[in-house]
Structures are given as structure tokens and as C-alpha cells.
Design an enzyme around this catalytic site. Sequence first.
Site, PDB file in Angstrom:
ATOM      1  N   ASP A  84      53.738  32.407  43.455  1.00  0.00           N
ATOM      2  CA  ASP A  84      53.644  32.234  42.016  1.00  0.00           C
ATOM      3  C   ASP A  84      52.222  31.813  41.717  1.00  0.00           C
ATOM      4  OD1 ASP A  84      55.425  32.418  39.579  1.00  0.00           O
ATOM      5  OD2 ASP A  84      54.286  30.603  39.170  1.00  0.00           O
ATOM      6  N   ASP A 168      41.805  39.994  36.406  1.00  0.00           N
ATOM      7  CA  ASP A 168      40.625  40.208  37.259  1.00  0.00           C
ATOM      8  C   ASP A 168      39.372  40.660  36.494  1.00  0.00           C
ATOM      9  OD1 ASP A 168      41.759  39.318  39.577  1.00  0.00           O
ATOM     10  OD2 ASP A 168      42.203  41.298  40.395  1.00  0.00           O
ATOM     11  N   HIS A 193      42.065  32.705  45.330  1.00  0.00           N
ATOM     12  CA  HIS A 193      43.121  31.696  45.413  1.00  0.00           C
ATOM     13  C   HIS A 193      44.235  32.151  46.358  1.00  0.00           C
ATOM     14  CE1 HIS A 193      43.734  34.707  42.432  1.00  0.00           C
ATOM     15  NE2 HIS A 193      44.949  34.325  42.126  1.00  0.00           N
ATOM     16  N   ARG A 194      44.619  33.431  46.236  1.00  0.00           N
ATOM     17  CA  ARG A 194      45.697  33.962  47.076  1.00  0.00           C
ATOM     18  C   ARG A 194      45.268  34.004  48.544  1.00  0.00           C
ATOM     19  NH1 ARG A 194      46.572  37.468  43.968  1.00  0.00           N
ATOM     20  NH2 ARG A 194      48.213  36.296  42.926  1.00  0.00           N
TER      21      ARG A 194
HETATM   22  P1  IMP Z   1      53.728  35.550  38.419  1.00  0.00           P
HETATM   23  O1  IMP Z   1      53.202  34.786  39.597  1.00  0.00           O
HETATM   24  O2  IMP Z   1      54.521  36.731  38.818  1.00  0.00           O
HETATM   25  O3  IMP Z   1      54.427  34.656  37.439  1.00  0.00           O
HETATM   26  O4  IMP Z   1      52.521  36.190  37.615  1.00  0.00           O
HETATM   27  C1  IMP Z   1      51.254  35.756  37.788  1.00  0.00           C
HETATM   28  C2  IMP Z   1      50.355  36.375  36.738  1.00  0.00           C
HETATM   29  O5  IMP Z   1      49.123  35.663  36.818  1.00  0.00           O
HETATM   30  C3  IMP Z   1      50.023  37.830  37.011  1.00  0.00           C
HETATM   31  O6  IMP Z   1      50.882  38.720  36.339  1.00  0.00           O
HETATM   32  C4  IMP Z   1      48.606  37.920  36.495  1.00  0.00           C
HETATM   33  O7  IMP Z   1      48.622  38.085  35.095  1.00  0.00           O
HETATM   34  C5  IMP Z   1      48.050  36.541  36.805  1.00  0.00           C
HETATM   35  N1  IMP Z   1      47.414  36.527  38.144  1.00  0.00           N
HETATM   36  C6  IMP Z   1      47.863  35.910  39.274  1.00  0.00           C
HETATM   37  N2  IMP Z   1      47.032  36.137  40.298  1.00  0.00           N
HETATM   38  C7  IMP Z   1      46.064  36.926  39.812  1.00  0.00           C
HETATM   39  C8  IMP Z   1      44.930  37.529  40.409  1.00  0.00           C
HETATM   40  O8  IMP Z   1      44.655  37.415  41.607  1.00  0.00           O
HETATM   41  N3  IMP Z   1      44.158  38.253  39.592  1.00  0.00           N
HETATM   42  C9  IMP Z   1      44.413  38.419  38.252  1.00  0.00           C
HETATM   43  N4  IMP Z   1      45.480  37.917  37.659  1.00  0.00           N
HETATM   44  C10 IMP Z   1      46.301  37.169  38.427  1.00  0.00           C
END
Ligand code: IMP
Length: 208
Positions: A84, A168, A193-194
Site C-alpha cells: 500500500d 510519476d 520508496h517501493r
Molecule cells: P494503492 O496502494 O493501491 O492504494 O494505490 C496507491 C496509489 O498511490 C497509486 O494508484 C498511485 O496513484 C500512487 N502511487 C503509489 N506508488 C506510486 C509510484 O511509485 N509512482 C506514482 N504513483 C504512485
Amino acid sequence: MKDDLYFYNENHTSKPMRLLFCSTNLGKTQEIQYKFGKFIDIQNLLDVGCEEAIPETANSFEGNALLKAQYGYEKFKLACFSDDSGLEVIALNNQPGVFSARYAGVPKSDKRNMDKLLFELKGLKNRKACFKTVIVYIDSSGKAFSFEGKIEGEIIEEKRGEHGFGYDPIFQPKGYAKTFAEMSLAEKSELSHRAIALEKFHAFIFKK
Ligand code: IMP
């Protein structure tokens, strides 16, 4: 621990180990497969025929990551993990945060989310932001473990770049002249971050 990784034995491919990622997000899946691809074949929910949207009702990244991993564990009775993540913008009291995916409402749209954020920040000098990820892994005995990653940066004024997903094109990490969307998958996977959370997760699953 290695046994957890042999979750799905039919249709063997050349990759020996498989692990279920509780997500339908292709951008995240691609980044995770890139980081782990040599060691583990990541199968997301679509790969195992599951298209249900998992309710994300918690008010923290960790809470929502746990909900997603628990869903996968209960449905498939397998070790699995979730991610998440989201964007926190300082001048907006850390919004959109856990609402990042649906910031501009449903159906989800990366374009509308970015347009809304750029509108909210119009004319503001403080454009500091950070991306956060929490990965939750549930092992075959049902025990949960979490791993966090964070990167600081700023929201630029206009979208730049074609790669990646989500926000991004408008996020430029601190110390870099490119947005995440101007970086290749390999470049983003060195610093995001990931990537930070995945490195901790990787060290954990391979230490046993
Ligand atoms: P969830 O974790 O599925 O609730 O969604 C996370 C949301 O955060 C994504 O749909 C993106 O909009 C945003 N997000 C999370 N990680 C990234 C990333 O690495 N790049 C750009 N947007 C991100």
C-alpha cells in the site's frame, strides 16, 4: 521460508519460485517483478484470475497493506504479500496519502489525480512531498511482517516523462533533475520508496 515460495506448482515455468502479490496494479507489479524477477516469479491477482477490488478501509498505509495481504491469504491459503503506497504533500497536510489512488474520485484516473494535485498546489511555493510504501508479507503460518520505504522530493509544476504510473510525471525526487516518469524502470528501481521497502523484504525472505 523457501516452502512459502513454491505456492503455485502447476504450469511450471523456468523460474522455480512463485509468490502471490495481492494487487491488480500493473505498474507496481512491473516494478516488483523487475526487482525480484531473478529470484521469484511474482503472480498478481489478475494472474490467478481474481479481479475483485479489495476494500481499503484503513486510515494508514500499513493498515491497508495488512487488509490486502489478509484478503489474499484467506482466499488462496498461501503465503502472499501486498503493497500500500501513496503520496503525501506537506502543504496539503499530507494529502492525498491513503486516498492517492482515488484522489479525484472514482473511477480511478492517474490523469485526473495529477490535474487535481497541480490545481491544489497552484501558486504555492512549498511543493515538498514524499512517497511512502508499506509492504506486508504473510507467511504460510499466517504471521504478518511489514517493510517500509519512503522517498522525499517535490511536485513540479507541469507533467514530464512517459514512464511509470500514478503521480510519476509530477514527482521529482530530491537531488535529481528528472521526474520518476523520466527515469527508466531500472533507474526508478534504484531509489524509489517501493525499491527501499522491497530491499528490506528481500533481505527478510532470503535470510531464512
Ligand atoms: P494503492 O496502494 O493501491 O492504494 O494505490 C496507491 C496509489 O498511490 C497509486 O494508484 C498511485 O496513484 C500512487 N502511487 C503509489 N506508488 C506510486 C509510484 O511509485 N509512482 C506514482 N504513483 C504512485
